[in-house]
Design a protein around this motif. Sequence first.
Motif, mmCIF file in Angstrom:
data_model
loop_
_atom_site.group_PDB
_atom_site.id
_atom_site.type_symbol
_atom_site.label_atom_id
_atom_site.label_comp_id
_atom_site.label_asym_id
_atom_site.label_seq_id
_atom_site.Cartn_x
_atom_site.Cartn_y
_atom_site.Cartn_z
ATOM 1 N N VAL A 143 0.841 -1.200 0.000
ATOM 2 C CA VAL A 143 0.000 0.000 0.000
ATOM 3 C C VAL A 143 0.876 1.250 0.000
ATOM 4 O O VAL A 143 1.882 1.319 0.704
ATOM 5 N N ASN A 144 0.476 2.235 -0.804
ATOM 6 C CA ASN A 144 1.170 3.524 -0.843
ATOM 7 C C ASN A 144 0.116 4.618 -1.005
ATOM 8 O O ASN A 144 -0.729 4.543 -1.894
ATOM 9 N N ASP A 145 0.165 5.610 -0.136
ATOM 10 C CA ASP A 145 -0.801 6.715 -0.164
ATOM 11 C C ASP A 145 -2.246 6.222 -0.053
ATOM 12 O O ASP A 145 -3.145 6.726 -0.733
ATOM 13 N N GLY A 146 -2.479 5.215 0.784
ATOM 14 C CA GLY A 146 -3.831 4.731 1.003
ATOM 15 C C GLY A 146 -4.387 3.866 -0.107
ATOM 16 O O GLY A 146 -5.548 3.481 -0.080
ATOM 17 N N LYS A 147 -3.564 3.538 -1.096
ATOM 18 C CA LYS A 147 -4.020 2.738 -2.233
ATOM 19 C C LYS A 147 -3.232 1.436 -2.317
ATOM 20 O O LYS A 147 -2.037 1.396 -2.073
ATOM 21 N N THR A 148 -3.932 0.355 -2.652
ATOM 22 C CA THR A 148 -3.252 -0.907 -2.933
ATOM 23 C C THR A 148 -2.544 -0.780 -4.278
ATOM 24 O O THR A 148 -3.186 -0.655 -5.317
ATOM 25 N N LYS A 149 -1.221 -0.795 -4.247
ATOM 26 C CA LYS A 149 -0.450 -0.627 -5.476
ATOM 27 C C LYS A 149 -0.029 -1.949 -6.106
ATOM 28 O O LYS A 149 0.218 -2.020 -7.315
ATOM 29 N N ASP A 150 0.068 -3.001 -5.279
ATOM 30 C CA ASP A 150 0.603 -4.240 -5.835
ATOM 31 C C ASP A 150 0.365 -5.385 -4.850
ATOM 32 O O ASP A 150 0.027 -5.160 -3.679
ATOM 33 N N TYR A 151 0.526 -6.607 -5.345
ATOM 34 C CA TYR A 151 0.449 -7.808 -4.525
ATOM 35 C C TYR A 151 1.660 -8.683 -4.842
ATOM 36 O O TYR A 151 2.053 -8.817 -5.999
#
Length: 222
Positions: A143-151
Amino acid sequence: MEAVEKAIQNQVLKVAETVEQQVDAEIQALEKLDIDDIEKLREKRLQDMKKQAKQHQEWLAMGHGEYSELTEEKEFFDVAKKSQKIVCHFYKSDTPRCKIVDHHLKNLCRTHIETRFCKLDVNRAPFLTERLRIKVIPTIVLVNDGKTKDYIVGFTDLGNCDDFSTAMMEWRIAQSGAINYNGDLLQPPEEGKRSKKSVFISKKHTIRGKASDSDDDDDDYQ
């Protein structure tokens, strides 16, 4: 051959001259500084150091610098509201590979104070597990800046083996921007590793019975 060597020498001389000019320009700029200018630079540097120290203390107060376990889903949302960068390991206690992930994240949390490292048992997080469509264990949510960016799903992106290094895990996490990274994002620290089965793993552990096919990489937790 002689012409080639001469051309190379000329190119090297040009590069050396350019570097020398840059150094001379920096020296001249420093020589022009008076006492007031030097004091201003010193004060700015001091303020920057104080700001960094304050940020460091704030991170530690929020649980950064350690690899902690979240006891319920609500804690995950609380963490997401406070921390800009999060690495969360969704695990099951009876999955051997989750212990491998634990080992690496325990190391990384101490060197990346800017990021909150945590883990959450999928059995305690049915809503999040469903929402994030987590089907393979272990899965690391970045998570970055409140967003799921990757798994990071299983170990496929980590060399497809169980004995990958912490540096490899660090490099893979850095692809999402979930940690600050000074290395080369285009060049993994370990290349040439081949897929091999671990003697400790008897079967692929899943929650839902198949690999995740989630295309929703932009979940908002705030």
